[in-house]
Design a protein around this motif. Structure first.
Motif, PDB file in Angstrom:
ATOM      1  N   MET A 188       0.840  -1.190   0.000  1.00  0.00           N
ATOM      2  CA  MET A 188       0.000   0.000   0.000  1.00  0.00           C
ATOM      3  C   MET A 188       0.882   1.249   0.000  1.00  0.00           C
ATOM      4  O   MET A 188       1.899   1.318   0.680  1.00  0.00           O
ATOM      5  CB  MET A 188      -0.918   0.005   1.229  1.00  0.00           C
ATOM      6  N   LYS A 189       0.478   2.247  -0.747  1.00  0.00           N
ATOM      7  CA  LYS A 189       1.218   3.487  -0.830  1.00  0.00           C
ATOM      8  C   LYS A 189       1.266   4.171   0.535  1.00  0.00           C
ATOM      9  O   LYS A 189       0.244   4.372   1.180  1.00  0.00           O
ATOM     10  CB  LYS A 189       0.554   4.405  -1.860  1.00  0.00           C
ATOM     11  N   LYS A 190       2.477   4.539   0.980  1.00  0.00           N
ATOM     12  CA  LYS A 190       2.638   5.134   2.301  1.00  0.00           C
ATOM     13  C   LYS A 190       3.005   6.605   2.254  1.00  0.00           C
ATOM     14  O   LYS A 190       2.958   7.282   3.283  1.00  0.00           O
ATOM     15  CB  LYS A 190       3.704   4.364   3.086  1.00  0.00           C
ATOM     16  N   ARG A 191       3.389   7.107   1.097  1.00  0.00           N
ATOM     17  CA  ARG A 191       3.770   8.503   0.961  1.00  0.00           C
ATOM     18  C   ARG A 191       3.071   9.138  -0.231  1.00  0.00           C
ATOM     19  O   ARG A 191       2.765   8.471  -1.216  1.00  0.00           O
ATOM     20  CB  ARG A 191       5.285   8.638   0.822  1.00  0.00           C
ATOM     21  N   LYS A 192       2.868  10.437  -0.119  1.00  0.00           N
ATOM     22  CA  LYS A 192       2.170  11.168  -1.173  1.00  0.00           C
ATOM     23  C   LYS A 192       2.782  12.556  -1.286  1.00  0.00           C
ATOM     24  O   LYS A 192       3.173  13.154  -0.279  1.00  0.00           O
ATOM     25  CB  LYS A 192       0.675  11.262  -0.832  1.00  0.00           C
ATOM     26  N   ILE A 193       2.847  13.068  -2.502  1.00  0.00           N
ATOM     27  CA  ILE A 193       3.402  14.394  -2.736  1.00  0.00           C
ATOM     28  C   ILE A 193       2.439  15.208  -3.597  1.00  0.00           C
ATOM     29  O   ILE A 193       1.921  14.714  -4.598  1.00  0.00           O
ATOM     30  CB  ILE A 193       4.773  14.306  -3.445  1.00  0.00           C
ATOM     31  N   LEU A 194       2.192  16.441  -3.182  1.00  0.00           N
ATOM     32  CA  LEU A 194       1.358  17.367  -3.940  1.00  0.00           C
ATOM     33  C   LEU A 194       2.130  18.661  -4.131  1.00  0.00           C
ATOM     34  O   LEU A 194       2.888  19.075  -3.249  1.00  0.00           O
ATOM     35  CB  LEU A 194       0.041  17.652  -3.215  1.00  0.00           C
ATOM     36  N   PHE A 195       1.912  19.308  -5.261  1.00  0.00           N
ATOM     37  CA  PHE A 195       2.578  20.575  -5.496  1.00  0.00           C
ATOM     38  C   PHE A 195       1.834  21.681  -4.757  1.00  0.00           C
ATOM     39  O   PHE A 195       0.610  21.745  -4.777  1.00  0.00           O
ATOM     40  CB  PHE A 195       2.625  20.892  -6.992  1.00  0.00           C
ATOM     41  N   SER A 196       2.582  22.542  -4.111  1.00  0.00           N
ATOM     42  CA  SER A 196       1.978  23.635  -3.355  1.00  0.00           C
ATOM     43  C   SER A 196       1.330  24.658  -4.290  1.00  0.00           C
ATOM     44  O   SER A 196       1.869  24.971  -5.359  1.00  0.00           O
ATOM     45  CB  SER A 196       3.034  24.330  -2.493  1.00  0.00           C
ATOM     46  N   LEU A 197       0.204  25.194  -3.885  1.00  0.00           N
ATOM     47  CA  LEU A 197      -0.461  26.241  -4.650  1.00  0.00           C
ATOM     48  C   LEU A 197       0.262  27.574  -4.506  1.00  0.00           C
ATOM     49  O   LEU A 197       0.090  28.473  -5.327  1.00  0.00           O
ATOM     50  CB  LEU A 197      -1.916  26.400  -4.175  1.00  0.00           C
ATOM     51  N   GLY A 198       1.059  27.700  -3.448  1.00  0.00           N
ATOM     52  CA  GLY A 198       1.755  28.952  -3.178  1.00  0.00           C
ATOM     53  C   GLY A 198       1.414  29.444  -1.786  1.00  0.00           C
ATOM     54  O   GLY A 198       0.403  30.116  -1.592  1.00  0.00           O
ATOM     55  N   VAL A 199       2.242  29.090  -0.828  1.00  0.00           N
ATOM     56  CA  VAL A 199       1.939  29.417   0.559  1.00  0.00           C
ATOM     57  C   VAL A 199       1.970  30.914   0.811  1.00  0.00           C
ATOM     58  O   VAL A 199       1.344  31.410   1.750  1.00  0.00           O
ATOM     59  CB  VAL A 199       2.925  28.684   1.499  1.00  0.00           C
ATOM     60  N   ALA A 200       2.668  31.666  -0.039  1.00  0.00           N
ATOM     61  CA  ALA A 200       2.746  33.108   0.155  1.00  0.00           C
ATOM     62  C   ALA A 200       1.448  33.818  -0.213  1.00  0.00           C
ATOM     63  O   ALA A 200       1.110  34.842   0.380  1.00  0.00           O
ATOM     64  CB  ALA A 200       3.907  33.685  -0.664  1.00  0.00           C
ATOM     65  N   TYR A 201       0.713  33.263  -1.177  1.00  0.00           N
ATOM     66  CA  TYR A 201      -0.481  33.949  -1.666  1.00  0.00           C
ATOM     67  C   TYR A 201      -1.785  33.178  -1.432  1.00  0.00           C
ATOM     68  O   TYR A 201      -2.860  33.762  -1.493  1.00  0.00           O
ATOM     69  CB  TYR A 201      -0.335  34.253  -3.162  1.00  0.00           C
ATOM     70  N   TYR A 202      -1.685  31.883  -1.184  1.00  0.00           N
ATOM     71  CA  TYR A 202      -2.888  31.088  -0.964  1.00  0.00           C
ATOM     72  C   TYR A 202      -2.788  30.244   0.313  1.00  0.00           C
ATOM     73  O   TYR A 202      -3.102  29.053   0.295  1.00  0.00           O
ATOM     74  CB  TYR A 202      -3.140  30.163  -2.152  1.00  0.00           C
ATOM     75  N   PRO A 203      -2.369  30.825   1.431  1.00  0.00           N
ATOM     76  CA  PRO A 203      -2.241  30.012   2.646  1.00  0.00           C
ATOM     77  C   PRO A 203      -3.576  29.435   3.117  1.00  0.00           C
ATOM     78  O   PRO A 203      -3.626  28.299   3.600  1.00  0.00           O
ATOM     79  CB  PRO A 203      -1.661  30.992   3.671  1.00  0.00           C
ATOM     80  N   GLU A 204      -4.642  30.206   2.957  1.00  0.00           N
ATOM     81  CA  GLU A 204      -5.952  29.725   3.404  1.00  0.00           C
ATOM     82  C   GLU A 204      -6.400  28.519   2.580  1.00  0.00           C
ATOM     83  O   GLU A 204      -6.882  27.518   3.129  1.00  0.00           O
ATOM     84  CB  GLU A 204      -7.000  30.846   3.301  1.00  0.00           C
ATOM     85  N   LYS A 205      -6.254  28.613   1.283  1.00  0.00           N
ATOM     86  CA  LYS A 205      -6.648  27.500   0.409  1.00  0.00           C
ATOM     87  C   LYS A 205      -5.752  26.294   0.627  1.00  0.00           C
ATOM     88  O   LYS A 205      -6.196  25.147   0.580  1.00  0.00           O
ATOM     89  CB  LYS A 205      -6.593  27.946  -1.051  1.00  0.00           C
ATOM     90  N   LEU A 249       4.453  19.482  -1.230  1.00  0.00           N
ATOM     91  CA  LEU A 249       3.897  19.110   0.067  1.00  0.00           C
ATOM     92  C   LEU A 249       4.027  17.600   0.245  1.00  0.00           C
ATOM     93  O   LEU A 249       3.632  16.834  -0.631  1.00  0.00           O
ATOM     94  CB  LEU A 249       2.426  19.517   0.147  1.00  0.00           C
ATOM     95  N   ARG A 250       4.557  17.181   1.385  1.00  0.00           N
ATOM     96  CA  ARG A 250       4.791  15.760   1.639  1.00  0.00           C
ATOM     97  C   ARG A 250       3.799  15.230   2.674  1.00  0.00           C
ATOM     98  O   ARG A 250       3.555  15.874   3.689  1.00  0.00           O
ATOM     99  CB  ARG A 250       6.228  15.537   2.117  1.00  0.00           C
ATOM    100  N   PHE A 251       3.260  14.061   2.384  1.00  0.00           N
ATOM    101  CA  PHE A 251       2.272  13.436   3.264  1.00  0.00           C
ATOM    102  C   PHE A 251       2.681  11.995   3.552  1.00  0.00           C
ATOM    103  O   PHE A 251       3.342  11.353   2.738  1.00  0.00           O
ATOM    104  CB  PHE A 251       0.877  13.436   2.622  1.00  0.00           C
ATOM    105  N   GLU A 252       2.242  11.508   4.698  1.00  0.00           N
ATOM    106  CA  GLU A 252       2.424  10.105   5.060  1.00  0.00           C
ATOM    107  C   GLU A 252       1.067   9.500   5.384  1.00  0.00           C
ATOM    108  O   GLU A 252       0.192  10.167   5.933  1.00  0.00           O
ATOM    109  CB  GLU A 252       3.362   9.974   6.260  1.00  0.00           C
ATOM    110  N   LYS A 253       0.921   8.222   5.055  1.00  0.00           N
ATOM    111  CA  LYS A 253      -0.349   7.543   5.266  1.00  0.00           C
ATOM    112  C   LYS A 253      -0.588   7.286   6.750  1.00  0.00           C
ATOM    113  O   LYS A 253       0.269   6.745   7.456  1.00  0.00           O
ATOM    114  CB  LYS A 253      -0.355   6.211   4.504  1.00  0.00           C
TER     115      LYS A 253
END
Length: 221
Positions: free
Chosen positions: A1-18, A42-46
């Motif tokens: 089972m996949k234990k790690r996941k990566i997503l590209f940041s939307l831009g923490v400087a301009y979209y922190p709320e989103k 952005l790095r995630f763990e299961k």
């Protein structure tokens, strides 16, 4: 089972709320946020799905103040996760955790401090561009390569670096106009997050960049 996941940041400087709303949704899907790497991923763990919310704050203090800064958040019910370049600090809390800002003015000051930091940092990029341009002009009389396509390409890159502060200022100005009431949602970040339109904003920035680039190219071409 996949234990790690990566997503590209939307831009923490301009979209922190989103961005924080995304982290909350990922937590509900069983992906625990562990941090953002230098490339903006952005790095995630299961883990087991959890109902929690997230916050990110811009820290403009000294490194000696970091421990006290984090302790204040911990005392307010926010658990420290990680930081990005010692400026953006990520926290998580339960759904009942209080907003990290107590009023609109304090959040507006956070936004202003962040924009000052971005502008200041961009001047270092401009300095690199200026140095590279100086090197190009110093060697062109020796190698006589300014008539080649590679000269135009390298010259364009270096000139672009030189004008990074201008572009950052334009982006900050446009984002301020698009979300001029952003600070008013200091205690309801999810509401402003739902109004933030990343694709639309990128198109606007691209148009503004094209206009600015055309003007710069006309002046320096």
């Amino acid at each position: 089972m996949k234990k790690r996941k990566i997503l590209f940041s939307l831009g923490v400087a301009y979209y922190p709320e989103k961005e924080m709303l995304r982290l909350q949704k990922q937590a509900m899907l069983g992906w625990h946020f562990v941090g953002m790497n230098r490339l903006g991923f952005l790095r995630f763990e299961k883990q087991a799905p959890q109902a929690k919310k997230f916050a990110v704050d811009f820290f403009d203090g000294e490194s000696s103040e970091e421990s006290e800064y984090i302790a204040l958040y911990e005392a307010s019910g926010w658990h420290y996760i990680s930081n990005y370049q010692k400026r953006y600090y990520y926290f998580e809390g339960n759904l009942a955790a209080p907003p990290i800002f107590s009023d609109q003015d304090s959040y507006q000051e956070r936004i202003n401090a962040e924009q000052r930091y971005l502008i200041k940092r961009s001047f270092w990029v401009a300095l690199v561009g200026a140095l590279l341009l100086a090197i190009l002009y110093s060697v062109k009389s020796i190698w006589h390569w300014q008539d080649h396509a590679i000269w135009s390409f390298v010259f364009g890159i270096c000139t672009g670096l030189l004008f990074v502060p201008v572009m950052i200022a334009i982006v900050s100005y446009l984002m301020g106009k698009l979300y001029k009431d952003r600070a008013a949602f200091y205690n309801q970040p999810e509401k402003i997050a739902k109004r933030q339109k990343v694709v639309r904003d990128l198109l606007i920035m691209a148009l503004a960049g094209a206009v600015a680039g055309g003007i710069i190219g006309y002046i320096f071409g």
